[in-house]
Design a protein around this motif. Sequence first.
Motif, PDB file in Angstrom:
ATOM      1  N   ASP A  50      40.547 -14.633 -55.900  1.00 18.36           N
ATOM      2  CA  ASP A  50      39.667 -13.473 -55.835  1.00 18.36           C
ATOM      3  C   ASP A  50      40.079 -12.539 -54.697  1.00 18.36           C
ATOM      4  O   ASP A  50      40.039 -11.319 -54.830  1.00 18.36           O
ATOM      5  CB  ASP A  50      38.214 -13.910 -55.634  1.00 18.36           C
ATOM      6  N   ILE A  51      40.444 -13.111 -53.572  1.00 22.35           N
ATOM      7  CA  ILE A  51      40.827 -12.334 -52.393  1.00 22.35           C
ATOM      8  C   ILE A  51      41.806 -13.166 -51.581  1.00 22.35           C
ATOM      9  O   ILE A  51      41.947 -14.371 -51.827  1.00 22.35           O
ATOM     10  CB  ILE A  51      39.579 -11.959 -51.560  1.00 22.35           C
ATOM     11  N   SER A  52      42.487 -12.558 -50.634  1.00 18.12           N
ATOM     12  CA  SER A  52      43.543 -13.273 -49.907  1.00 18.12           C
ATOM     13  C   SER A  52      43.387 -13.156 -48.398  1.00 18.12           C
ATOM     14  O   SER A  52      42.848 -12.181 -47.879  1.00 18.12           O
ATOM     15  CB  SER A  52      44.920 -12.717 -50.292  1.00 18.12           C
ATOM     16  N   LEU A  53      43.898 -14.178 -47.732  1.00 20.12           N
ATOM     17  CA  LEU A  53      44.064 -14.180 -46.280  1.00 20.12           C
ATOM     18  C   LEU A  53      45.466 -14.681 -45.972  1.00 20.12           C
ATOM     19  O   LEU A  53      46.073 -15.396 -46.783  1.00 20.12           O
ATOM     20  CB  LEU A  53      43.060 -15.114 -45.602  1.00 20.12           C
ATOM     21  N   GLY A  54      45.977 -14.333 -44.816  1.00 20.97           N
ATOM     22  CA  GLY A  54      47.227 -14.927 -44.372  1.00 20.97           C
ATOM     23  C   GLY A  54      47.059 -16.440 -44.279  1.00 20.97           C
ATOM     24  O   GLY A  54      45.999 -16.920 -43.882  1.00 20.97           O
ATOM     25  N   ALA A  55      48.092 -17.191 -44.630  1.00 20.53           N
ATOM     26  CA  ALA A  55      47.951 -18.651 -44.649  1.00 20.53           C
ATOM     27  C   ALA A  55      49.153 -19.339 -44.024  1.00 20.53           C
ATOM     28  O   ALA A  55      49.481 -20.461 -44.369  1.00 20.53           O
ATOM     29  CB  ALA A  55      47.766 -19.138 -46.085  1.00 20.53           C
ATOM     30  N   ASN A  56      49.800 -18.675 -43.065  1.00 20.67           N
ATOM     31  CA  ASN A  56      51.010 -19.235 -42.485  1.00 20.67           C
ATOM     32  C   ASN A  56      50.856 -19.424 -40.978  1.00 20.67           C
ATOM     33  O   ASN A  56      50.472 -18.491 -40.255  1.00 20.67           O
ATOM     34  CB  ASN A  56      52.207 -18.319 -42.761  1.00 20.67           C
ATOM     35  N   SER A  57      51.119 -20.630 -40.526  1.00 25.43           N
ATOM     36  CA  SER A  57      51.189 -20.952 -39.094  1.00 25.43           C
ATOM     37  C   SER A  57      49.887 -20.678 -38.343  1.00 25.43           C
ATOM     38  O   SER A  57      49.866 -19.961 -37.335  1.00 25.43           O
ATOM     39  CB  SER A  57      52.352 -20.187 -38.445  1.00 25.43           C
ATOM     40  N   TYR A  58      48.796 -21.259 -38.821  1.00 24.43           N
ATOM     41  CA  TYR A  58      47.550 -21.247 -38.059  1.00 24.43           C
ATOM     42  C   TYR A  58      47.679 -22.274 -36.933  1.00 24.43           C
ATOM     43  O   TYR A  58      48.151 -23.387 -37.153  1.00 24.43           O
ATOM     44  CB  TYR A  58      46.369 -21.633 -38.942  1.00 24.43           C
ATOM     45  N   VAL A  59      47.259 -21.906 -35.749  1.00 26.23           N
ATOM     46  CA  VAL A  59      47.293 -22.831 -34.615  1.00 26.23           C
ATOM     47  C   VAL A  59      45.976 -23.596 -34.570  1.00 26.23           C
ATOM     48  O   VAL A  59      44.901 -23.003 -34.477  1.00 26.23           O
ATOM     49  CB  VAL A  59      47.504 -22.078 -33.296  1.00 26.23           C
ATOM     50  N   VAL A  60      46.044 -24.928 -34.660  1.00 22.89           N
ATOM     51  CA  VAL A  60      44.847 -25.765 -34.574  1.00 22.89           C
ATOM     52  C   VAL A  60      44.990 -26.699 -33.373  1.00 22.89           C
ATOM     53  O   VAL A  60      46.099 -27.054 -32.961  1.00 22.89           O
ATOM     54  CB  VAL A  60      44.632 -26.586 -35.864  1.00 22.89           C
ATOM     55  N   TYR A  61      43.856 -27.081 -32.827  1.00 23.10           N
ATOM     56  CA  TYR A  61      43.805 -27.918 -31.629  1.00 23.10           C
ATOM     57  C   TYR A  61      43.136 -29.239 -31.983  1.00 23.10           C
ATOM     58  O   TYR A  61      41.960 -29.263 -32.352  1.00 23.10           O
ATOM     59  CB  TYR A  61      43.016 -27.185 -30.539  1.00 23.10           C
TER      60      TYR A  61
END
Length: 208
Positions: A50-61
């Motif tokens: 339906d819609i998009s977001l960037g999905a590359n290299s999210y930094v998680v802790y």
Amino acid sequence: GITTGGGFSEYWDMPDWQRTEVETYLAGTQGQAAATGYGMSSSSGRGYPDISLGANSYVVYVGGNTYLVSGTSASSPVMAGLITLVNQHRVSNGGTTLGFVNPSLYLNASQYARDVTGGHNKCTAATGCNNCCAAGFNTDTGWDPVTGVGSLDFAQFFLVFTGVEMVTNIVIPEEDDGNTIAIPVNTIIWVVLVIVPVVCGIYFLYKI
């Protein structure tokens, strides 16, 4: 690299709230090529995304360590979190939550979605087609089975559903590296108003 998933469901019918956008895609050059290649018609299954977001290299802790994660397992919970921020603001101001938000995504898309008109989703993590294949879809003007109605502009999304303009020019100060000396404001005032005049007085007295 890995590209977005997208296409048409073989199990769920196309809902009315996306029919106009999806049928517009299917009537265009890219959509006709897709319909020919996949045997689809204007009454095909539900189109996604339906819609998009960037999905590359999210930094998680996690556990004191940072990691990079990618894919819908990163972008989907981020989208859910952004919608929660909108719901939180609405409820705290006496409103209601957005509820089933998908129809509203299409109804108001022109106000907060950046249309993505270049790219495809022909590359996957699968090993059977050397990462990129001939099968897949191309983007087009408006909705397409690669990025949906486009990439989310959250500041505009927040404005549409809350009526409040977000502050987006926040400057985050750099972290203290331990070598920075912090001088209290009161100390600066004391130096300017007391110490400096006294020192200047002694100097001029000596010169005289």
